[in-house]
Every structure is written in structure tokens, then in C-alpha cells.
Design a protein around this motif. Sequence first.
Motif, mmCIF file in Angstrom:
data_model
loop_
_atom_site.group_PDB
_atom_site.id
_atom_site.type_symbol
_atom_site.label_atom_id
_atom_site.label_comp_id
_atom_site.label_asym_id
_atom_site.label_seq_id
_atom_site.Cartn_x
_atom_site.Cartn_y
_atom_site.Cartn_z
ATOM 1 N N LEU A 104 0.506 5.629 0.260
ATOM 2 C CA LEU A 104 -0.353 6.784 0.543
ATOM 3 C C LEU A 104 0.047 7.891 -0.423
ATOM 4 O O LEU A 104 1.163 8.412 -0.349
ATOM 5 C CB LEU A 104 -0.177 7.253 1.985
ATOM 6 C CG LEU A 104 -0.936 8.533 2.360
ATOM 7 C CD1 LEU A 104 -2.450 8.364 2.203
ATOM 8 C CD2 LEU A 104 -0.581 8.972 3.775
ATOM 9 N N SER A 162 -3.853 0.229 -2.636
ATOM 10 C CA SER A 162 -3.339 -1.121 -2.427
ATOM 11 C C SER A 162 -2.956 -1.734 -3.769
ATOM 12 O O SER A 162 -3.286 -1.210 -4.823
ATOM 13 C CB SER A 162 -4.374 -1.986 -1.712
ATOM 14 O OG SER A 162 -5.531 -2.129 -2.504
ATOM 15 N N GLU A 197 -7.808 0.178 -5.137
ATOM 16 C CA GLU A 197 -6.836 -0.796 -5.629
ATOM 17 C C GLU A 197 -6.196 -0.241 -6.895
ATOM 18 O O GLU A 197 -6.892 0.291 -7.760
ATOM 19 C CB GLU A 197 -7.530 -2.113 -5.951
ATOM 20 C CG GLU A 197 -8.146 -2.797 -4.759
ATOM 21 C CD GLU A 197 -8.985 -4.000 -5.145
ATOM 22 O OE1 GLU A 197 -8.840 -4.514 -6.278
ATOM 23 O OE2 GLU A 197 -9.802 -4.414 -4.314
ATOM 24 N N SER A 232 -13.537 7.728 2.095
ATOM 25 C CA SER A 232 -13.126 7.940 3.476
ATOM 26 C C SER A 232 -12.067 9.029 3.381
ATOM 27 O O SER A 232 -11.848 9.580 2.305
ATOM 28 C CB SER A 232 -12.563 6.649 4.083
ATOM 29 O OG SER A 232 -11.454 6.197 3.344
ATOM 30 N N SER A 236 -9.125 8.417 1.071
ATOM 31 C CA SER A 236 -9.919 7.420 0.358
ATOM 32 C C SER A 236 -9.058 6.178 0.138
ATOM 33 O O SER A 236 -7.859 6.183 0.416
ATOM 34 C CB SER A 236 -10.444 7.995 -0.958
ATOM 35 O OG SER A 236 -9.377 8.426 -1.765
ATOM 36 N N GLN A 237 -9.674 5.106 -0.345
ATOM 37 C CA GLN A 237 -8.963 3.849 -0.528
ATOM 38 C C GLN A 237 -9.336 3.256 -1.877
ATOM 39 O O GLN A 237 -10.492 3.353 -2.294
ATOM 40 C CB GLN A 237 -9.345 2.859 0.568
ATOM 41 C CG GLN A 237 -9.052 3.368 1.963
ATOM 42 C CD GLN A 237 -9.695 2.491 3.015
ATOM 43 O OE1 GLN A 237 -9.654 1.275 2.901
ATOM 44 N NE2 GLN A 237 -10.282 3.107 4.017
ATOM 45 N N GLN A 293 0.837 -1.202 0.000
ATOM 46 C CA GLN A 293 0.000 0.000 0.000
ATOM 47 C C GLN A 293 0.871 1.251 0.000
ATOM 48 O O GLN A 293 1.891 1.299 0.692
ATOM 49 C CB GLN A 293 -0.896 0.053 1.233
ATOM 50 C CG GLN A 293 -1.980 -0.975 1.268
ATOM 51 C CD GLN A 293 -2.881 -0.739 2.457
ATOM 52 O OE1 GLN A 293 -2.431 -0.457 3.560
ATOM 53 N NE2 GLN A 293 -4.176 -0.846 2.234
ATOM 54 N N ARG A 346 -13.191 3.764 -2.506
ATOM 55 C CA ARG A 346 -13.950 3.733 -1.254
ATOM 56 C C ARG A 346 -13.774 5.080 -0.577
ATOM 57 O O ARG A 346 -12.650 5.495 -0.276
ATOM 58 C CB ARG A 346 -13.469 2.581 -0.376
ATOM 59 C CG ARG A 346 -13.836 1.222 -0.993
ATOM 60 C CD ARG A 346 -13.347 0.037 -0.200
ATOM 61 N NE ARG A 346 -11.907 -0.089 -0.059
ATOM 62 C CZ ARG A 346 -11.071 -0.474 -1.021
ATOM 63 N NH1 ARG A 346 -11.520 -0.739 -2.238
ATOM 64 N NH2 ARG A 346 -9.785 -0.587 -0.788
ATOM 65 N N MET A 389 -5.111 9.373 -0.847
ATOM 66 C CA MET A 389 -5.644 8.039 -1.126
ATOM 67 C C MET A 389 -4.625 6.966 -0.740
ATOM 68 O O MET A 389 -3.464 7.043 -1.132
ATOM 69 C CB MET A 389 -5.969 7.920 -2.616
ATOM 70 C CG MET A 389 -6.528 6.572 -3.030
ATOM 71 S SD MET A 389 -6.830 6.491 -4.816
ATOM 72 C CE MET A 389 -8.127 7.688 -5.010
ATOM 73 N N TRP A 390 -5.097 5.972 0.026
ATOM 74 C CA TRP A 390 -4.319 4.762 0.242
ATOM 75 C C TRP A 390 -4.587 3.863 -0.945
ATOM 76 O O TRP A 390 -5.732 3.542 -1.240
ATOM 77 C CB TRP A 390 -4.726 4.053 1.528
ATOM 78 C CG TRP A 390 -4.023 4.566 2.741
ATOM 79 C CD1 TRP A 390 -4.548 5.344 3.731
ATOM 80 C CD2 TRP A 390 -2.655 4.337 3.095
ATOM 81 N NE1 TRP A 390 -3.587 5.609 4.662
ATOM 82 C CE2 TRP A 390 -2.416 5.006 4.309
ATOM 83 C CE3 TRP A 390 -1.616 3.627 2.501
ATOM 84 C CZ2 TRP A 390 -1.178 4.986 4.945
ATOM 85 C CZ3 TRP A 390 -0.382 3.614 3.129
ATOM 86 C CH2 TRP A 390 -0.170 4.279 4.343
#
Length: 175
Positions: free
Chosen positions: A56, A75, A104, A98, A101-102, A54, A96, A72-73
Motif C-alpha cells: 500500500l 500487486s 500491478e 477505487s 486505487s489498485q 501487495q 483500477r 494505491m494497492w
Amino acid sequence: MKALACLFIITMILTGCGSAPTSNSDNPSQESPEQENPAPPEITGYVMDQKKDQILVVAPLEPDSESNPKAMWVSEAPKGRWVGKQVEVWVKNGVRESFPSQAEAEQVTVLEMSQVEGADLEASEALSKALMEIPGDKLLAVKLILYLEEEDKWEVQLTRIDSSNEDLETMIADR
């Protein structure tokens, strides 16, 4: 009657020969409209932290902006050392919501930063070293990365993008 039947047959033949859009997937040289105009990256910014696969990514701080930059994180980032690099990230399966945010990674591309004349380090290396000196959470945005030739140092200015919005500045020796 024969003339009418011939006219009907000719009409059917001409209708079948009309031009309609076709797809030739066997010809790789043809580009689809998506390939001609690729989607823009989901985020462009600096990698401020890394945990296993991951990274950031935080967009640079916009001058005179009162809102936090996008963070954004990501992955499934390719293996390697990412901290300090400026990247563009395309994602798969959506984002996602948050903060940060998250998502792939579908693709992560490193943006080449030009070598600064007289400097031994690259800007990404100076940022990486500055981030190692800062304790705590790396939810930071880049305000400035500047090589000071007369001092042979890098000035790195960052801002915490949490509730404190604290400004941080560090000097990194160019060696």
C-alpha cells in the motif's frame, strides 16, 4: 526521348535515396524517445502496509490540502520488506479506480533517504516501527518524520485518510 527517359530514371533514383526516419532495432545504443524521457511514476509515496506481494503506497500529505493524498494497492511487488520505505511505482495494465486505487507493478524503485547525523535508525525504519505501534487499518499518510537529536527519538506524525482524518503522533526511540 532518351533525355526524358534519363531524367525519369534519375528522378526515381534520387527519390529512393531521400532521407526518411528509420528505426535500427539492431543497435542497442540508440535510445527511443520513451527511453530519453521516461514516463513519470504513477505514484511516489511511503509504503504503509504490505500483504504478501501487495504494498500500500500513500503519497505524503500535502500542507494546506483539503483532499486526500493518492493511495494505491500495488500487486506484483518484488519480494522483500517494504513497510516504511519511500518508493516510486510504475504500473502496467492501467489503474483500477477505487480508494485506494489498485494496479500491478511494472517497476518499484526505493528512494534513498539520507542518513540523519546522530541517528542510529533511518527514517524508513522509524516509520516502520511507528506503523507497528498503530492499531487497525494502515490507510495513513505521512505528515512528518523528524529526528529529535536532543531526545534521541523520532517524531512521526501521521493522518488517517479515511472519513475520520484523525491525526496520530508517536515517538520512536532511536535504537
